[in-house]
Design a protein around this motif. Sequence first.
Motif, PDB file in Angstrom:
ATOM      1  N   ASP A 178      -1.835  17.267  -3.186  1.00  0.00           N
ATOM      2  CA  ASP A 178      -1.138  15.983  -3.160  1.00  0.00           C
ATOM      3  C   ASP A 178       0.232  16.097  -2.495  1.00  0.00           C
ATOM      4  N   THR A 179       0.644  17.293  -2.175  1.00  0.00           N
ATOM      5  CA  THR A 179       1.923  17.493  -1.510  1.00  0.00           C
ATOM      6  C   THR A 179       1.929  16.790  -0.157  1.00  0.00           C
ATOM      7  N   ALA A 180       2.907  15.903   0.034  1.00  0.00           N
ATOM      8  CA  ALA A 180       2.975  15.114   1.263  1.00  0.00           C
ATOM      9  C   ALA A 180       4.214  14.234   1.206  1.00  0.00           C
ATOM     10  N   VAL A 181       4.508  13.620   2.335  1.00  0.00           N
ATOM     11  CA  VAL A 181       5.471  12.533   2.356  1.00  0.00           C
ATOM     12  C   VAL A 181       4.694  11.247   2.077  1.00  0.00           C
ATOM     13  N   TYR A 182       5.161  10.498   1.109  1.00  0.00           N
ATOM     14  CA  TYR A 182       4.488   9.265   0.708  1.00  0.00           C
ATOM     15  C   TYR A 182       5.262   8.070   1.253  1.00  0.00           C
ATOM     16  N   TYR A 183       4.520   7.174   1.860  1.00  0.00           N
ATOM     17  CA  TYR A 183       5.099   5.984   2.469  1.00  0.00           C
ATOM     18  C   TYR A 183       4.572   4.729   1.788  1.00  0.00           C
ATOM     19  N   CYS A 184       5.451   3.789   1.557  1.00  0.00           N
ATOM     20  CA  CYS A 184       4.972   2.481   1.125  1.00  0.00           C
ATOM     21  C   CYS A 184       4.910   1.557   2.339  1.00  0.00           C
ATOM     22  N   ALA A 185       4.017   0.617   2.266  1.00  0.00           N
ATOM     23  CA  ALA A 185       3.796  -0.298   3.368  1.00  0.00           C
ATOM     24  C   ALA A 185       3.436  -1.668   2.815  1.00  0.00           C
ATOM     25  N   ALA A 186       3.615  -2.678   3.637  1.00  0.00           N
ATOM     26  CA  ALA A 186       3.285  -4.031   3.214  1.00  0.00           C
ATOM     27  C   ALA A 186       2.810  -4.835   4.408  1.00  0.00           C
ATOM     28  N   GLY A 211       0.816  -1.202   0.000  1.00  0.00           N
ATOM     29  CA  GLY A 211       0.000   0.000   0.000  1.00  0.00           C
ATOM     30  C   GLY A 211       0.852   1.255   0.000  1.00  0.00           C
ATOM     31  N   TRP A 212       0.214   2.337  -0.362  1.00  0.00           N
ATOM     32  CA  TRP A 212       0.828   3.659  -0.285  1.00  0.00           C
ATOM     33  C   TRP A 212      -0.042   4.538   0.611  1.00  0.00           C
ATOM     34  N   PHE A 213       0.625   5.233   1.497  1.00  0.00           N
ATOM     35  CA  PHE A 213      -0.020   6.196   2.372  1.00  0.00           C
ATOM     36  C   PHE A 213       0.707   7.528   2.219  1.00  0.00           C
ATOM     37  N   ARG A 214       0.095   8.579   2.673  1.00  0.00           N
ATOM     38  CA  ARG A 214       0.774   9.878   2.624  1.00  0.00           C
ATOM     39  C   ARG A 214       0.426  10.688   3.874  1.00  0.00           C
ATOM     40  N   GLN A 215       1.335  11.582   4.182  1.00  0.00           N
ATOM     41  CA  GLN A 215       1.131  12.444   5.335  1.00  0.00           C
ATOM     42  C   GLN A 215       1.559  13.864   4.989  1.00  0.00           C
ATOM     43  N   ALA A 216       0.599  14.749   4.992  1.00  0.00           N
ATOM     44  CA  ALA A 216       0.863  16.161   4.742  1.00  0.00           C
ATOM     45  C   ALA A 216       1.177  16.841   6.073  1.00  0.00           C
ATOM     46  N   PRO A 217       1.856  17.974   6.045  1.00  0.00           N
ATOM     47  CA  PRO A 217       2.199  18.678   7.284  1.00  0.00           C
ATOM     48  C   PRO A 217       0.957  18.976   8.122  1.00  0.00           C
ATOM     49  N   GLY A 218       1.031  18.596   9.390  1.00  0.00           N
ATOM     50  CA  GLY A 218      -0.069  18.873  10.296  1.00  0.00           C
ATOM     51  C   GLY A 218      -1.258  17.958  10.165  1.00  0.00           C
ATOM     52  N   LYS A 219      -1.143  16.956   9.308  1.00  0.00           N
ATOM     53  CA  LYS A 219      -2.270  16.045   9.095  1.00  0.00           C
ATOM     54  C   LYS A 219      -1.861  14.615   9.440  1.00  0.00           C
ATOM     55  N   GLU A 220      -2.863  13.774   9.600  1.00  0.00           N
ATOM     56  CA  GLU A 220      -2.592  12.374   9.884  1.00  0.00           C
ATOM     57  C   GLU A 220      -2.224  11.641   8.595  1.00  0.00           C
ATOM     58  N   ARG A 221      -1.549  10.528   8.774  1.00  0.00           N
ATOM     59  CA  ARG A 221      -1.207   9.697   7.635  1.00  0.00           C
ATOM     60  C   ARG A 221      -2.487   9.079   7.073  1.00  0.00           C
ATOM     61  N   GLU A 222      -2.653   9.175   5.766  1.00  0.00           N
ATOM     62  CA  GLU A 222      -3.882   8.704   5.155  1.00  0.00           C
ATOM     63  C   GLU A 222      -3.599   7.712   4.033  1.00  0.00           C
ATOM     64  N   PHE A 223      -4.567   6.871   3.834  1.00  0.00           N
ATOM     65  CA  PHE A 223      -4.493   5.850   2.789  1.00  0.00           C
ATOM     66  C   PHE A 223      -4.572   6.495   1.410  1.00  0.00           C
TER      67      PHE A 223
END
Length: 124
Positions: A89-97, A34-46
């Motif tokens: 769409d600006t955010a840090v994007y994380y991959c997960a498994a 999966g890919w999730f993202r987290q924008a400044p001041g926001k929670e990590r989202e799917f």
Amino acid sequence: VQLQAFGGGLVQAGGSLRLSCAASGVTFRSVSAGWFRQAPGKEREFVAAIKASGGYTYYSDSAKGRFTISRDNAKTMAYLQMNSLKLEDTAVYYCAAGNLITSQIRNRDGYNYWGQGTLVTVSS
């Protein structure tokens, strides 16, 4: 187990970017990604997810129609093609498994493994 996300960068609104996630130390073909993202001041989202076989994909409402998740089990890689990028769409994007059932796949708590994140900045 290691996941390494890369491919982030600075892109203009309306542009495209492809993120990659390299997996090691896990039987990648047997886990969902999966890919999730987290924008400044926001929670990590799917953002998006793909089942182990690659036959089923899932998207957030914001990603649907613009982003495409894929995987190459032979290369133990997952990808997120992002088109028509928007400022939001600006955010840090994380991959997960992880080993997830369908009802868990949008829930970050269901994922066992996480990459370090890659920054995507969309400018006007």
